[in-house]
Every structure is written in structure tokens, then in C-alpha cells.
Design a protein around this motif. Structure first.
Motif, PDB file in Angstrom:
ATOM      1  N   LEU A   3       0.822  -1.215   0.000  1.00  0.00           N
ATOM      2  CA  LEU A   3       0.000   0.000   0.000  1.00  0.00           C
ATOM      3  C   LEU A   3       0.849   1.255   0.000  1.00  0.00           C
ATOM      4  O   LEU A   3       0.404   2.296  -0.431  1.00  0.00           O
ATOM      5  N   SER A   4       2.092   1.144   0.485  1.00  0.00           N
ATOM      6  CA  SER A   4       2.907   2.348   0.566  1.00  0.00           C
ATOM      7  C   SER A   4       3.219   2.901  -0.821  1.00  0.00           C
ATOM      8  O   SER A   4       3.337   4.102  -0.987  1.00  0.00           O
ATOM      9  N   CYS A   5       3.336   2.033  -1.815  1.00  0.00           N
ATOM     10  CA  CYS A   5       3.692   2.516  -3.140  1.00  0.00           C
ATOM     11  C   CYS A   5       3.214   1.527  -4.205  1.00  0.00           C
ATOM     12  O   CYS A   5       4.031   0.842  -4.829  1.00  0.00           O
ATOM     13  N   PRO A   6       1.906   1.411  -4.417  1.00  0.00           N
ATOM     14  CA  PRO A   6       1.427   0.453  -5.415  1.00  0.00           C
ATOM     15  C   PRO A   6       1.850   0.879  -6.820  1.00  0.00           C
ATOM     16  O   PRO A   6       1.903   2.060  -7.138  1.00  0.00           O
ATOM     17  N   THR A   7       2.166  -0.115  -7.638  1.00  0.00           N
ATOM     18  CA  THR A   7       2.529   0.162  -9.025  1.00  0.00           C
ATOM     19  C   THR A   7       1.268   0.241  -9.876  1.00  0.00           C
ATOM     20  O   THR A   7       0.181  -0.179  -9.446  1.00  0.00           O
ATOM     21  N   ALA A   8       1.414   0.734 -11.085  1.00  0.00           N
ATOM     22  CA  ALA A   8       0.280   0.810 -12.010  1.00  0.00           C
ATOM     23  C   ALA A   8      -0.279  -0.587 -12.262  1.00  0.00           C
ATOM     24  O   ALA A   8      -1.502  -0.779 -12.278  1.00  0.00           O
ATOM     25  N   ASP A   9       0.594  -1.583 -12.438  1.00  0.00           N
ATOM     26  CA  ASP A   9       0.111  -2.947 -12.691  1.00  0.00           C
ATOM     27  C   ASP A   9      -0.635  -3.511 -11.490  1.00  0.00           C
ATOM     28  O   ASP A   9      -1.652  -4.194 -11.639  1.00  0.00           O
ATOM     29  N   GLN A  10      -0.156  -3.227 -10.273  1.00  0.00           N
ATOM     30  CA  GLN A  10      -0.864  -3.695  -9.075  1.00  0.00           C
ATOM     31  C   GLN A  10      -2.246  -3.055  -8.985  1.00  0.00           C
ATOM     32  O   GLN A  10      -3.223  -3.720  -8.631  1.00  0.00           O
ATOM     33  N   LEU A  11      -2.332  -1.777  -9.306  1.00  0.00           N
ATOM     34  CA  LEU A  11      -3.624  -1.087  -9.274  1.00  0.00           C
ATOM     35  C   LEU A  11      -4.562  -1.656 -10.341  1.00  0.00           C
ATOM     36  O   LEU A  11      -5.746  -1.884 -10.074  1.00  0.00           O
ATOM     37  N   ARG A  12      -4.052  -1.907 -11.536  1.00  0.00           N
ATOM     38  CA  ARG A  12      -4.883  -2.494 -12.599  1.00  0.00           C
ATOM     39  C   ARG A  12      -5.432  -3.849 -12.166  1.00  0.00           C
ATOM     40  O   ARG A  12      -6.613  -4.143 -12.360  1.00  0.00           O
ATOM     41  N   ARG A  13      -4.562  -4.691 -11.583  1.00  0.00           N
ATOM     42  CA  ARG A  13      -5.006  -6.024 -11.143  1.00  0.00           C
ATOM     43  C   ARG A  13      -6.080  -5.912 -10.067  1.00  0.00           C
ATOM     44  O   ARG A  13      -7.072  -6.634 -10.086  1.00  0.00           O
ATOM     45  N   ARG A  14      -5.873  -5.003  -9.112  1.00  0.00           N
ATOM     46  CA  ARG A  14      -6.825  -4.882  -8.012  1.00  0.00           C
ATOM     47  C   ARG A  14      -8.198  -4.459  -8.524  1.00  0.00           C
ATOM     48  O   ARG A  14      -9.225  -4.993  -8.104  1.00  0.00           O
ATOM     49  N   PHE A  15      -8.236  -3.515  -9.452  1.00  0.00           N
ATOM     50  CA  PHE A  15      -9.535  -3.092  -9.981  1.00  0.00           C
ATOM     51  C   PHE A  15     -10.162  -4.177 -10.849  1.00  0.00           C
ATOM     52  O   PHE A  15     -11.380  -4.298 -10.906  1.00  0.00           O
ATOM     53  N   ALA A  16      -9.342  -4.997 -11.499  1.00  0.00           N
ATOM     54  CA  ALA A  16      -9.883  -6.112 -12.290  1.00  0.00           C
ATOM     55  C   ALA A  16     -10.517  -7.162 -11.374  1.00  0.00           C
ATOM     56  O   ALA A  16     -11.502  -7.806 -11.745  1.00  0.00           O
ATOM     57  N   GLU A  17      -9.977  -7.300 -10.148  1.00  0.00           N
ATOM     58  CA  GLU A  17     -10.525  -8.257  -9.176  1.00  0.00           C
ATOM     59  C   GLU A  17     -11.815  -7.752  -8.546  1.00  0.00           C
ATOM     60  O   GLU A  17     -12.661  -8.542  -8.134  1.00  0.00           O
ATOM     61  N   SER A  18     -11.964  -6.432  -8.408  1.00  0.00           N
ATOM     62  CA  SER A  18     -13.147  -5.775  -7.833  1.00  0.00           C
ATOM     63  C   SER A  18     -13.610  -6.373  -6.512  1.00  0.00           C
ATOM     64  O   SER A  18     -14.720  -6.887  -6.410  1.00  0.00           O
ATOM     65  N   PRO A  19     -12.791  -6.321  -5.453  1.00  0.00           N
ATOM     66  CA  PRO A  19     -13.249  -6.833  -4.159  1.00  0.00           C
ATOM     67  C   PRO A  19     -14.354  -5.952  -3.568  1.00  0.00           C
ATOM     68  O   PRO A  19     -14.391  -4.750  -3.813  1.00  0.00           O
ATOM     69  N   ALA A  20     -15.250  -6.577  -2.828  1.00  0.00           N
ATOM     70  CA  ALA A  20     -16.322  -5.829  -2.168  1.00  0.00           C
ATOM     71  C   ALA A  20     -15.749  -5.143  -0.935  1.00  0.00           C
ATOM     72  O   ALA A  20     -14.915  -5.703  -0.232  1.00  0.00           O
ATOM     73  N   ILE A  21     -16.186  -3.922  -0.688  1.00  0.00           N
ATOM     74  CA  ILE A  21     -15.714  -3.189   0.486  1.00  0.00           C
ATOM     75  C   ILE A  21     -16.886  -2.490   1.157  1.00  0.00           C
ATOM     76  O   ILE A  21     -17.934  -2.283   0.550  1.00  0.00           O
ATOM     77  N   GLU A  22     -16.670  -2.126   2.398  1.00  0.00           N
ATOM     78  CA  GLU A  22     -17.647  -1.317   3.126  1.00  0.00           C
ATOM     79  C   GLU A  22     -17.304   0.152   2.898  1.00  0.00           C
ATOM     80  O   GLU A  22     -16.161   0.566   3.066  1.00  0.00           O
ATOM     81  N   THR A  23     -18.290   0.924   2.484  1.00  0.00           N
ATOM     82  CA  THR A  23     -18.065   2.330   2.187  1.00  0.00           C
ATOM     83  C   THR A  23     -18.369   3.177   3.412  1.00  0.00           C
ATOM     84  O   THR A  23     -19.384   2.962   4.072  1.00  0.00           O
ATOM     85  N   PRO A  24     -17.507   4.164   3.720  1.00  0.00           N
ATOM     86  CA  PRO A  24     -17.858   5.083   4.802  1.00  0.00           C
ATOM     87  C   PRO A  24     -19.176   5.790   4.466  1.00  0.00           C
ATOM     88  O   PRO A  24     -19.412   6.147   3.311  1.00  0.00           O
ATOM     89  N   VAL A  25     -20.017   5.963   5.454  1.00  0.00           N
ATOM     90  CA  VAL A  25     -21.332   6.576   5.233  1.00  0.00           C
ATOM     91  C   VAL A  25     -21.426   7.844   6.057  1.00  0.00           C
ATOM     92  O   VAL A  25     -21.114   7.841   7.245  1.00  0.00           O
ATOM     93  N   GLU A  26     -21.843   8.927   5.419  1.00  0.00           N
ATOM     94  CA  GLU A  26     -22.103  10.158   6.163  1.00  0.00           C
ATOM     95  C   GLU A  26     -23.455  10.031   6.831  1.00  0.00           C
ATOM     96  O   GLU A  26     -24.386   9.437   6.289  1.00  0.00           O
ATOM     97  N   GLU A  27     -23.568  10.612   8.002  1.00  0.00           N
ATOM     98  CA  GLU A  27     -24.838  10.609   8.717  1.00  0.00           C
ATOM     99  C   GLU A  27     -25.701  11.748   8.212  1.00  0.00           C
ATOM    100  O   GLU A  27     -25.206  12.742   7.676  1.00  0.00           O
ATOM    101  N   GLY A  28     -27.009  11.617   8.376  1.00  0.00           N
ATOM    102  CA  GLY A  28     -27.932  12.680   7.997  1.00  0.00           C
ATOM    103  C   GLY A  28     -28.074  12.846   6.496  1.00  0.00           C
ATOM    104  O   GLY A  28     -28.312  13.942   6.012  1.00  0.00           O
ATOM    105  N   VAL A  29     -27.939  11.746   5.748  1.00  0.00           N
ATOM    106  CA  VAL A  29     -28.054  11.817   4.290  1.00  0.00           C
ATOM    107  C   VAL A  29     -29.534  11.947   3.915  1.00  0.00           C
ATOM    108  O   VAL A  29     -30.365  11.169   4.374  1.00  0.00           O
ATOM    109  N   PRO A  30     -29.884  12.942   3.085  1.00  0.00           N
ATOM    110  CA  PRO A  30     -31.272  13.101   2.674  1.00  0.00           C
ATOM    111  C   PRO A  30     -31.749  11.928   1.833  1.00  0.00           C
ATOM    112  O   PRO A  30     -30.947  11.195   1.254  1.00  0.00           O
ATOM    113  N   GLU A  31     -33.072  11.751   1.750  1.00  0.00           N
ATOM    114  CA  GLU A  31     -33.632  10.659   0.950  1.00  0.00           C
ATOM    115  C   GLU A  31     -33.452  10.897  -0.545  1.00  0.00           C
ATOM    116  O   GLU A  31     -33.164   9.983  -1.290  1.00  0.00           O
ATOM    117  N   GLU A  32     -33.645  12.124  -0.990  1.00  0.00           N
ATOM    118  CA  GLU A  32     -33.504  12.451  -2.413  1.00  0.00           C
ATOM    119  C   GLU A  32     -32.091  12.951  -2.665  1.00  0.00           C
ATOM    120  O   GLU A  32     -31.674  13.944  -2.083  1.00  0.00           O
TER     121      GLU A  32
END
Length: 194
Positions: A3-32
Motif C-alpha cells: 500500500l505504501s507505493c502500489p505500481t500501475a500494474d498492481q492497481l490495474r489487477r486490483r480493480f480487475a478483481e473488484s473486491p467488495a468493500i464497506e463504504t464510509p457513510v455520512e450521517e444525515g443523508v437526505p432521501e432524495e
């Protein structure tokens, strides 16, 4: 992947794998929510960086804040990718042919009423920028390793309209990266570590 210095190829591979992650959520998000998209430009220098902007102080939405280039989806935009690339060209003059699209992070919902798709792309120097002085006060780069180091991810609390809200912040030098931008960077870190 280092993580300290990912290469372009490492980044390409990671996005090709598309792991599921938990996204930070802001509180008080409107419905619309209004759809928006930003480009998360990873500049592949000897030490990779993330290109960020500081918005001008007179803007109605988020004046003076550090952000990714991007904005609200227009009716003629075919996709969030199109929005991110169009807005990047308009705001900082980075032409789409300089961006190698990797994919996108999970949608980020903000307390200010936006549903933002963070589109991630590699940018290979050299490239020229032509900044829209009305919207952008400054363009700068932060080392990717700094932003991926969870030791630099601060959690803060603030009361807004009587409700307690939490947000991430990543102070870097004279820059205060916080809110949705910091939240999306946390998503990137989680994605690369997943």
C-alpha cells in the motif's frame, strides 16, 4: 500489494478483481440525492500521487474545500464516467486521453444531498493543466502512500443543525482534506486492502 507505493500494474489487477468493500457513510443523508461523479486521478510518478483541487472561496457549494475534480451529472452525460471526465476537463483541463480508467469505487452519499460515483484513473505524466479560475483556486498532489496510511485518517465529530455528525479528515501540510473527499480516500484504502 504494497500500500505504501502500489505500481500501475498492481492497481490495474486490483480493480480487475473488484473486491467488495464497506463504504464510509455520512450521517444525515437526505432521501432524495442528486447524482454526481468525481475523478480520483492517481498520478503515476516515481512516487505515485493523488491529484486534488482546492475550490475557490466564492463558490456556493463547498467553498475553499479540497476536492476531486468532478460535479453534478448533466442530462447529456451517458454515465458517471462521462460526468467525471467532462468535469475534469472543464475544471482543470486534464484531457480524457491522459486518463486510463481503472473502474470506480462504491457510490458515496453525502449529507449535502449528492450521490457521488468516484471514478478512478491512472494519469501518466507529463500532462498540461488549464485551470478554470472561477471554480478552482489551486491544483496540488499528495503522495498516495500518505493517503493510504490509516494512521493519517482522523475521525472528527461536529454538531450540524442539532445533529451529531462524524467525518474523516487527512491533514497534509497546509491542506485540510476532509468530508466526502477524505471519505472516498478511505474507500480507496479499504478497496486496495480488501
Amino acid at each position: 500489494m504494497s500500500l505504501s507505493c502500489p505500481t500501475a500494474d498492481q492497481l490495474r489487477r486490483r480493480f480487475a478483481e473488484s473486491p467488495a468493500i464497506e463504504t464510509p457513510v455520512e450521517e444525515g443523508v437526505p432521501e432524495e440525492l442528486r447524482p454526481a461523479a468525481v475523478l480520483v486521478p492517481l498520478v503515476m510518478r516515481d512516487t505515485p500521487t493523488v491529484l486534488l483541487t482546492r475550490r475557490t472561496d466564492h463558490l456556493h457549494h463547498h467553498p475553499g474545500q479540497v476536492s476531486f475534480p468532478g460535479g453534478r451529472m448533466e442530462e447529456h452525460d451517458a454515465s458517471p464516467i462521462e460526468t467525471a471526465l467532462r468535469e475534469t476537463e472543464e475544471e482543470i483541463g486534464l484531457q480524457r486521453q491522459h486518463v486510463e480508467l481503472l473502474g470506480h469505487l462504491p457510490v458515496y452519499r453525502t449529507g449535502t444531498g449528492f450521490e457521488v460515483t468516484p471514478v478512478v484513473g491512472l494519469v501518466a505524466p507529463p500532462f498540461d493543466l488549464k485551470v478554470d479560475d472561477f471554480e478552482v483556486a489551486e491544483v496540488f498532489e499528495v503522495p498516495l502512500a500518505f493517503l493510504l496510511d490509516s494512521a493519517n485518517h482522523q475521525r472528527h465529530r461536529v454538531v450540524v443543525r442539532g445533529a451529531l455528525r462524524e467525518y474523516y479528515a487527512m491533514p497534509y501540510g497546509n491542506y485540510y482534506i476532509w468530508g466526502a473527499t477524505a471519505g472516498m480516500l478511505v474507500s480507496l484504502q479499504r478497496f486496495l486492502c480488501a
